[in-house]
Design an enzyme around this catalytic site. Sequence first.
Site, short mmCIF file in Angstrom:
data_model
loop_
_atom_site.label_atom_id
_atom_site.label_comp_id
_atom_site.label_asym_id
_atom_site.label_seq_id
_atom_site.Cartn_x
_atom_site.Cartn_y
_atom_site.Cartn_z
N ALA A 111 -25.03 27.95 44.04
CA ALA A 111 -24.79 28.99 42.88
C ALA A 111 -24.34 28.29 41.63
O ALA A 111 -24.68 28.38 40.57
CB ALA A 111 -23.89 30.06 43.28
N ASP A 112 -23.22 27.48 42.06
CA ASP A 112 -22.52 26.64 40.99
C ASP A 112 -23.52 25.47 40.27
O ASP A 112 -23.53 25.44 39.02
CB ASP A 112 -21.18 25.76 41.33
CG ASP A 112 -20.09 26.93 41.53
OD1 ASP A 112 -19.56 26.97 40.27
OD2 ASP A 112 -20.01 27.40 42.27
N SER A 113 -24.29 25.04 41.06
CA SER A 113 -25.16 23.98 40.43
C SER A 113 -26.36 24.54 39.72
O SER A 113 -26.51 23.77 38.60
CB SER A 113 -25.79 23.31 41.81
OG SER A 113 -24.89 22.53 42.50
N GLY A 156 -24.56 25.35 36.21
CA GLY A 156 -24.53 24.10 35.73
C GLY A 156 -25.63 23.70 34.86
O GLY A 156 -25.68 23.31 33.80
#
Length: 401
Positions: free
Chosen positions: A171-173, A176
């Site tokens: 999810a973070d990637s 980003g």
Amino acid sequence: MAGRPDGPLAGLRVLDASTILAGPLAAQILGDYGAEVIKVEHPTKGDGMRGHGLEKDGQSLWWKMISRNKRTIGLHLGDPDGARIFRKLAGTADVMIENFRPGTLERWGLGYNALSAENPGLILLRVTGFGQTGPYARRPAFGTLVEAMSGFAHLTGSPDGPPTLPAFGLADSIAGVAGAAAVSMALYHRGTAGGQGQVIDLDLLSPIMTAVGPGVVYADQLGIDQERTGNRSQNNAPRNTYRTADGHWLAISTSANQVAERVLKLVGRPDVVDEPWFATGRERAEHADLLDACVGDWIGVRTREEVMSAFESAGAAVAPVYRPSELLEDPQVKALELVTTVEDEDLGPMRMQNVMWRMSRTPGGVRGTGRPLGRDTDAVLAELGLDPGTIAELRERGLVK
């Protein structure tokens, strides 16, 4: 930092005041394509990413990658004097990235209204778990939580097993990459709208909800919740991973009908191709047991090399399930230079993922790896006009490193 910025964003200044992954990755991408990125960290705590992942000789390898192409300063934003220096620094920036809880910057006197009053062209990317408003805005959130909420975990894993979370920061990637795209759009708007900046409110949930697919539409229009199918797909078959005679795994997808026909003919089952239900991916998925048996039995008595060669000759889609060490040696990865070698001041030559896309005129590149906390503090503050004595005093007070 070694090397000259070479990319479409050369000349752009980005302040990366974010931590852990989504914000730093967005800043990394901007830096890969030429932006000057200044990583702003707490002078004693630093970014938590410094303690993530495996180490070599006491150095975080993940940090070396996620903080490449960045200068680093230690500055205490929560102190009035530290905030005053940051406001001055923000006055020189084009983009700022942060992921504090909503209201934190405003409490320090560093909200967008304060910063944009002195720098109207500033673009502020605010990354949070659930956005700046709404009932969940102040909840602590990590990628794991939105991977669960988005529908990703619900769809991942075996049908008879539990919901499954990814083994990496999915999810973070995704957020980003989305953040870097959002900044690019805001920069374009600024260039066509008289230099006016804006705020980007990016929550972690939205990008992965999009990546998960049409589940929301299905629920709304059909009242149907998709269920876990393991490695199979509800949209086509055969689609799975299959084990070879020499113990390797291969992935096959047949989203295109022509490819499905080639696969079944290759494995000696042209009779299946003539079945009425074979004509669409959705109907093939309803016969996945039969199709998996046809393909799996054929692959199971052949080596990976034999299967890959036969599929390539037949024009059918297949790929090996790689370990990272195998990915490093793949000929296509080498041909496209998807992995690049960067000189690290602590560890020497280091291979890592290259920039994400190739541009013919402004290619970008990796100029240096993640640096020690505060390595560039004196230089950056001197550029703001602070003399060595003032910097030394701030360091004694613990406001800079």
